[in-house]
Design a protein around this motif. Sequence first.
Motif, PDB file in Angstrom:
ATOM      1  N   UNK A  84       0.864  -1.185   0.000  1.00 45.37           N
ATOM      2  CA  UNK A  84       0.000   0.000   0.000  1.00 45.37           C
ATOM      3  C   UNK A  84       0.899   1.234   0.000  1.00 45.37           C
ATOM      4  N   UNK A  85       1.986   1.142   0.755  1.00 44.76           N
ATOM      5  CA  UNK A  85       3.020   2.182   0.690  1.00 44.76           C
ATOM      6  C   UNK A  85       4.240   1.539   0.049  1.00 44.76           C
ATOM      7  N   UNK A  86       4.728   2.125  -1.028  1.00 43.24           N
ATOM      8  CA  UNK A  86       5.738   1.441  -1.845  1.00 43.24           C
ATOM      9  C   UNK A  86       7.114   2.087  -1.767  1.00 43.24           C
ATOM     10  N   UNK A  87       8.105   1.320  -2.171  1.00 38.33           N
ATOM     11  CA  UNK A  87       9.505   1.750  -2.262  1.00 38.33           C
ATOM     12  C   UNK A  87       9.639   3.224  -2.657  1.00 38.33           C
ATOM     13  N   UNK A  88      10.317   4.002  -1.824  1.00 42.54           N
ATOM     14  CA  UNK A  88      10.625   5.389  -2.163  1.00 42.54           C
ATOM     15  C   UNK A  88       9.507   6.374  -1.878  1.00 42.54           C
ATOM     16  N   UNK A  89       8.288   5.859  -1.605  1.00 42.40           N
ATOM     17  CA  UNK A  89       7.173   6.772  -1.345  1.00 42.40           C
ATOM     18  C   UNK A  89       7.301   7.444   0.018  1.00 42.40           C
ATOM     19  N   UNK A  90       6.836   8.690   0.043  1.00 48.87           N
ATOM     20  CA  UNK A  90       6.804   9.412   1.310  1.00 48.87           C
ATOM     21  C   UNK A  90       5.516   9.044   2.030  1.00 48.87           C
TER      22      UNK A  90
END
Lengths: 236, 236
Positions: free
Chosen positions: A19-25
């Motif tokens: 749901x929250x992915x690599x590199x996302x803030x």
Amino acid sequence: MRKAQSIADEVRRRIVELKWREGERIPDEADLAVEFSAARATVNKALQVLADEGLLDRRRRAGTRVVVNPVRKATFSIPIVREQVEDAGLIYSHRVVAQRLSPIPGHIAVRLGLPEGERLVHLRAVHYADGKPYQLEDRWINPHVVPGLEHAGFRDLNANEWLVRNAPYLRAEFSFSAENADRRDARLLQTRQGQALLILHRTTWNDLGPITTVRVVFQPGHSFGADEGRDQAAKI
Amino acid sequence: MRKAQSIADEVRRRIVELKWREGERIPDEADLAVEFSAARATVNKALQVLADEGLLDRRRRAGTRVVVNPVRKATFSIPIVREQVEDAGLIYSHRVVAQRLSPIPGHIAVRLGLPEGERLVHLRAVHYADGKPYQLEDRWINPHVVPGLEHAGFRDLNANEWLVRNAPYLRAEFSFSAENADRRDARLLQTRQGQALLILHRTTWNDLGPITTVRVVFQPGHSFGADEGRDQAAKI
């Protein structure tokens, strides 16, 4: 900590489920505090747990971002072979095959950063478990950086254990490889020539220079393992 | 920090030269502050450097003791094979030899903690560098804990890279061993049967269960290394 733990669990779940992915803030602390009906300090504690696990990268200005393949920390220490054998319930013994001051060949000189031909202690030995070959070591020891080495015989206390107890190291280098047993390996390990063998090269340094470099040959079928994420130090 | 650094260097030297030995309690901060004509806070900073290196064990009441063979921290991450090949200046390519949903055999079931016969994705693939076999992987992937797996083909983006980018893991287990190449390994790696091969088994978990277990077979002569005490993460 219970509330912080449950927030950490939920954030971890969102990362694992992408749901929250690599590199996302991710949302900032204040927003998460509202979402989870928690104090900001509690959210802060939860995010720190995940940062310690390597799953979040927290920066003061840039905010908190997801790291999917983080650099993990594993722990290790140099094993005392006698203890490994005895911990397996077997009887340890040890035989020095050769020990003398010899000029180092080129590939050892390169590995140690010393001039070729410098004279170090060269030692070949076999560790046994219940009388069967357990591992071989072919070792060079640098007498110039190890105090007390001249009085050590290695026939009673083996070099591995002597060094672990008497030569503190500051840096270590390891490599694993596989080799077919040559005639000498096969004879000392009581196996056939050509048998695939796991080889460990380990070199250690203190602040004065290289302490020792050793080629460890494990008995056929040996596997070397580590379990990251558990509180166990690997013995390399 | 300069003064603290020089105190740390001197204390490290005493440990390395065995003036202060394994398990011994070293003088307390106040005494060291007098000896080094330094503030206690500076001595404290210096001792913390050595504690972080693992050479000192600091306890509030019991004082500070020397640790000669400390548990060290090494860092690692799971490599993306394509990047390793390209970083070596070679051209990467990849071939899927087989991919299908299959029941897991007993030894895989044990490793994953799943019932024998459970159906996972079984994948065999070869990574190439400049057209030559670089490594083999024989992998099982658990579709029940990896979202999006059903849409992944692995013919374009290989499974190693897809998983590193899409399947965050929380725990990893590794082991190294050596095996003589069987007929299939030899054919896929373009080497002779019996050639000694370095094998890595790696298994990862997230909070839902096991993600994947892979048997990586490296090309003959490959060595896997780590350098502890430098700021480099090993790629396991």
